[in-house]
Design an enzyme around this catalytic site. Structure first.
Site, PDB file in Angstrom:
ATOM      1  N   ASP A 129     -40.380  40.357 -27.688  1.00 51.99           N
ATOM      2  CA  ASP A 129     -41.714  40.967 -27.726  1.00 51.99           C
ATOM      3  C   ASP A 129     -42.460  40.789 -29.049  1.00 51.99           C
ATOM      4  OD1 ASP A 129     -40.236  42.620 -29.363  1.00 51.99           O
ATOM      5  OD2 ASP A 129     -40.624  44.468 -28.244  1.00 51.99           O
ATOM      6  N   HIS A 130     -41.765  40.425 -30.121  1.00 50.56           N
ATOM      7  CA  HIS A 130     -42.381  40.426 -31.446  1.00 50.56           C
ATOM      8  C   HIS A 130     -42.999  39.096 -31.867  1.00 50.56           C
ATOM      9  CE1 HIS A 130     -40.982  44.423 -32.279  1.00 50.56           C
ATOM     10  NE2 HIS A 130     -41.223  44.344 -33.574  1.00 50.56           N
ATOM     11  N   ASP A 194     -35.256  48.934 -33.722  1.00 46.86           N
ATOM     12  CA  ASP A 194     -36.690  49.053 -33.943  1.00 46.86           C
ATOM     13  C   ASP A 194     -36.981  50.529 -34.167  1.00 46.86           C
ATOM     14  OD1 ASP A 194     -39.451  47.323 -33.308  1.00 46.86           O
ATOM     15  OD2 ASP A 194     -39.656  49.471 -32.991  1.00 46.86           O
ATOM     16  N   ARG A 476     -48.936  52.941 -36.171  1.00 47.99           N
ATOM     17  CA  ARG A 476     -48.765  52.696 -37.605  1.00 47.99           C
ATOM     18  C   ARG A 476     -49.997  51.977 -38.125  1.00 47.99           C
ATOM     19  NH1 ARG A 476     -42.866  50.906 -38.295  1.00 47.99           N
ATOM     20  NH2 ARG A 476     -42.513  53.144 -38.066  1.00 47.99           N
ATOM     21  N   SER A 671     -40.948  50.525 -40.484  1.00 54.56           N
ATOM     22  CA  SER A 671     -40.105  49.785 -39.543  1.00 54.56           C
ATOM     23  C   SER A 671     -38.637  49.807 -39.943  1.00 54.56           C
ATOM     24  CB  SER A 671     -40.580  48.330 -39.458  1.00 54.56           C
ATOM     25  OG  SER A 671     -41.879  48.249 -38.946  1.00 54.56           O
ATOM     26  N   ARG A 673     -36.677  47.375 -40.059  1.00 56.97           N
ATOM     27  CA  ARG A 673     -36.229  46.027 -40.413  1.00 56.97           C
ATOM     28  C   ARG A 673     -35.213  45.999 -41.547  1.00 56.97           C
ATOM     29  NH1 ARG A 673     -42.356  44.582 -41.944  1.00 56.97           N
ATOM     30  NH2 ARG A 673     -42.464  45.449 -39.853  1.00 56.97           N
TER      31      ARG A 673
END
Length: 781
Positions: A129-130, A194, A476, A671, A673
């Protein structure tokens, strides 16, 4: 007990090996004409085990339990012996499932491959999806993404097939929407790579965002550690109506708690007002709970969740949840660490921003506030959708407003984009005419992907540095988050308010009181939005986009070319050498807010998420250097010249000089990440020293063998000078609860001794000694 065994066995028959489940109801299963096992072989829902663990812990603690405690403690690895104290002890948990989005899955799967394990131990999925950039429209953008990212998609598909991980192809939709439609259910404990994984709380699930290394632990069958959360209760009374939406609940809560007010806590919604919110509306609220730093958020099981389960082909789960509802709601008399009360009948539409998701304003006041602060009033772009607000109900309410405008001869004054959350949503709103209405009013329907929400937006209407305003239904809105333009003022609100402001073209428009001018010159007010909670004709599943892992995978090859610029096999980090960390050079002293977007930017950098060395070229390029108020411009203390942060870090590493980053409050918010932790470790960093950390980032740093430390006295931050060297002493006796010392050596020869706190437990200390959690895992094999 007999009913437990009978129902659990029955559900295992539904979900176990050979099950052929669709994410749609049986009424139109035949339409897909393919077997798509959403639930991997062996998956089962054991409410019996959940109940057994809850009963053990309730008797041990001798008190009523909150809902979040029931689900979390119900997944303890050792409910009899586990030390349980909110906010203090670390829990060892057994999550039911792992989910990874494609940007984070690359590093997670690379780490899993390097572990040497043959298969994942729990059901796991990858969701593409990213990596789909928004440029023209859904069809064209998806086609281009498949071409540009072919190497990465092939790696993820083959790695999934090789190691037993389900693969949702590009175009499937956003991970959190897919989880809600297929995998979340009341009482499940799910972790996802995520930060907005808490979306599943709208279906009574405890869904927690983590870094890839945490996912590897769970996929490897190792108990997963979580600091025992505090519990913040949000009591809802009254009912939603008119222009007020579920999004306004979390926008209000964010204004109350701020971006760090939920750190270390689960937010648990309860009270009579809950029943006025749809299941997908509850998911919206839980999704954006990530912006207050909360571990996750959750709602109690109710009839709205049952309706959603039935509509998404999971009637058997709804039946079981009904039978075990007592375990899926809070105990009477349970205690919360903090309670917030919100009367939904009095709640007004909100809009938060710019530049931070906790700057809350009523929509009725935003025009005046913007004028006072010099924020651009003209709305350049309105964007609806994303993982937060892309449900059938969201799209229907937005379309109801667009239809009113069209009936009066109007179109959007602002540019307008629509992002469906999943292929199922896209197909259903196309069938039911919503997409046509939204296109007719001036909208562009983008691919079923994250798109502009995460910076995957090839924006052309403004130049970089041009001051402008956008409004979104996202979660965000940090500086440069959506379009890489630091001058873009991004505001977060509900899809219906975004649509109204896009039609009006200005922040100075309150749809509850202000009038629009029709094409014939008449003045009119928009009627409050309306939309069905769920489609009357069931969901249209759309195209088949799921690849189930094969039973036999021995012949499957997972190739990573040594010359690839997108993918890179990992080399283990070095072990601790047994000595104190002497004379670490301050690489950068960061001023103010420093999110994971500042530490490891997304947008165009997403293409390097599987290549640690290449993506490390974005390390801290968005952080503000306190020495000169500049970004990506620091002084190289070895040469005396100024350079980019990654360049200077690489020079220090090449010359054997380890370094430290000094930061402010809530360092690493945003995020999940883990690249924000991997990059400093890769480029020679050893310590991140700050006033306070965001939860996920602190854990990610520990996993990679870094030392995340906090000032015992936050004012010691002011003692650090940009050219200082810092030694960390006391590592020979490094232990839980025992502070370390920092010797700060200034350029003029003077020194300061400061006390440094940490939150390491015994297992995490072993990660540091081994050089990383992955190294430690290998040692134990």
């Amino acid at each position: 007990m007999a009913s437990y065994c009978m129902t659990v066995t029955r559900l295992r028959l539904v979900l176990g090996e050979g099950a052929r489940r669709l994410h749609v109801s049986a009424a139109f299963n035949a339409k897909a004409k393919v077997a798509m096992s959403r639930f991997e072989p062996g998956t089962s829902i054991s409410y019996e085990k959940l109940h057994e663990n809850i009963d053990i812990v309730r008797k041990r603690l001798n008190r009523p339990l909150t809902l979040s405690e029931k689900i979390v403690y119900g997944h303890l690895d050792d409910p009899v012996g586990q030390d349980i104290a909110r906010g203090r002890t670390y829990l060892r948990l057994r999550p039911d499932r792992v989910a990874m989005q494609d940007a984070t899955a690359q590093m997670a799967m690379l780490q899993f491959i390097s572990s040497g394990l043959p298969k994942v131990a729990v059901p796991s999925t990858i969701h593409c999806d990213h990596l789909i950039e928004a440029q023209i429209g859904g069809v064209e953008d998806l086609k281009r993404a498949k071409d540009v990212n072919q190497e990465v998609y092939n790696f993820l598909a083959t790695a999934g097939a090789k190691y037993g991980v389900g693969f949702w192809k590009p175009g499937s939709g956003i991970i959190h929407q897919i989880l809600l439609e297929n995998y979340a259910y009341p009482g499940v404990l799910l972790i996802g790579t995520d930060s907005h994984t808490p979306n599943g709380g709208g279906l009574g699930s405890i869904c927690i965002g983590v870094g890839g290394a945490d996912a590897v632990d769970v996929m490897a069958g190792i108990p997963w550690e979580l600091k025992c959360p505090n519990v913040i209760g949000v009591k809802l009374t009254g009912s939603l109506s008119g222009w007020t939406s579920p999004k306004d609940v979390i926008l209000k809560v964010a204004g109350i708690l701020t971006v760090k007010g939920g750190t270390g806590a689960i937010v648990e919604y309860h009270g009579p007002g809950v029943d006025s919110i749809s299941c997908t509306g509850m998911a919206t609220i839980c999704n954006m709970g990530a912006e207050i730093g909360a571990t996750t958020s959750v709602f109690p099981y109710n009839h709205r969740m049952k309706t959603y389960l039935n509509k998404t082909g999971r009637a058997d789960i709804a039946t079981l949840a009904d039978e075990h509802k007592d375990d899926l709601v809070p105990d009477k008399g349970c205690k919360y660490d903090q309670v917030i009360e919100i009367n939904l009948s009095e709640l007004k539409p909100h809009i938060n921003g710019p530049f931070t998701p906790d700057l809350a304003h009523p929509v009725s006041e935003i025009g005046a506030v913007a004028e006072k602060n010099g924020w651009p009033l003209e709305v350049k772009v309105g964007l609806i959708g994303s993982c937060t607000n892309s449900s059938y109900e969201d799209m229907g309410r937005a379309a109801s407003l667009a239809k009113q405008a069209l009936d009066k001869g109007l179109k959007c004054k602002a540019a307008f984009t629509v992002t469906p959350g999943s292929e199922q949503i896209r197909a259903t709103i196309e069938r039911d005419g919503f997409s046509k209405i939204l296109r007719d009013v001036g909208g562009v329907v983008l691919a079923n992907a994250c798109g502009p929400c995460i910076g995957q937006w090839d924006r052309k209407d403004v130049k970089k540095g041009e001051k402008n305003t956008i409004v979104t239904s996202y979660n965000r809105n940090f500086t440069s988050r959506n379009d890489a333009n630091p001058a873009t003022h991004a505001f977060v609100t509900s899809p219906e308010i975004v649509t109204a402001l896009a039609i009006a073209g200005t922040l100075k428009f309150d749809p509850e009181t202000d009038y629009l001018t029709a094409a014939n010159g008449e003045k009119f007010k928009l009627e409050p939005p309306n939309g069905d909670e769920l489609p009357a004709r069931d969901f249209d599943p759309g195209q088949d986009t799921y690849q189930h892992p094969p039973a036999e995978s021995g012949s499957i090859m997972v190739d990573v070319s040594p010359t690839s610029t997108r993918l890179q096999l990992l080399e283990p980090f070095d072990k601790w050498n047994g000595k104190d960390l002497e004379d670490l050079q301050v690489l950068i002293k960061v001023k103010g807010k420093c999110t994971t977007d500042h530490i490891s930017a997304a947008g165009p950098w997403l293409k390097f998420r599987g290549h640690l060395d290449n993506i490390s070229n974005n390390m801290l390029i968005g952080a503000i250097n306190i020495e000169n108020d500049a970004v990506n411009k620091i002084k190289n203390r070895l040469t005396g010249e100024y350079g980019g942060v990654p360049d200077v870090a690489r020079h220090y590493k090449a010359n054997g000089l380890s370094w430290v980053v000094v930061g402010d409050d809530n360092y690493g918010e945003g995020s999940s990440r883990e690249h924000a932790a991997l990059e400093p470790r890769h480029l020679g960093g050893r310590v991140i020293l700050v006033k306070s950390f965001a939860r996920i980032h602190e854990t990610n740093l520990k996993k990679q063998g870094m030392l995340p430390l906090t000032f015992a006295d936050p004012t010691d931050y002011d003692k650090i000078r940009p050219d200082d060297k810092i030694s960390i002493t006391g590592l020979a006796t490094f232990a839980p609860g025992k502070p370390l010392k920092g010797v700060v050596k200034h350029g003029d020869g003077s020194q300061d001794i400061i006390i440094l706190n940490h939150t390491f437990n015994e297992n995490q200390v072993e990660w540091f000694h081994a050089g990383s959690a992955l190294n430690r895992m290998k040692e134990l094999q």
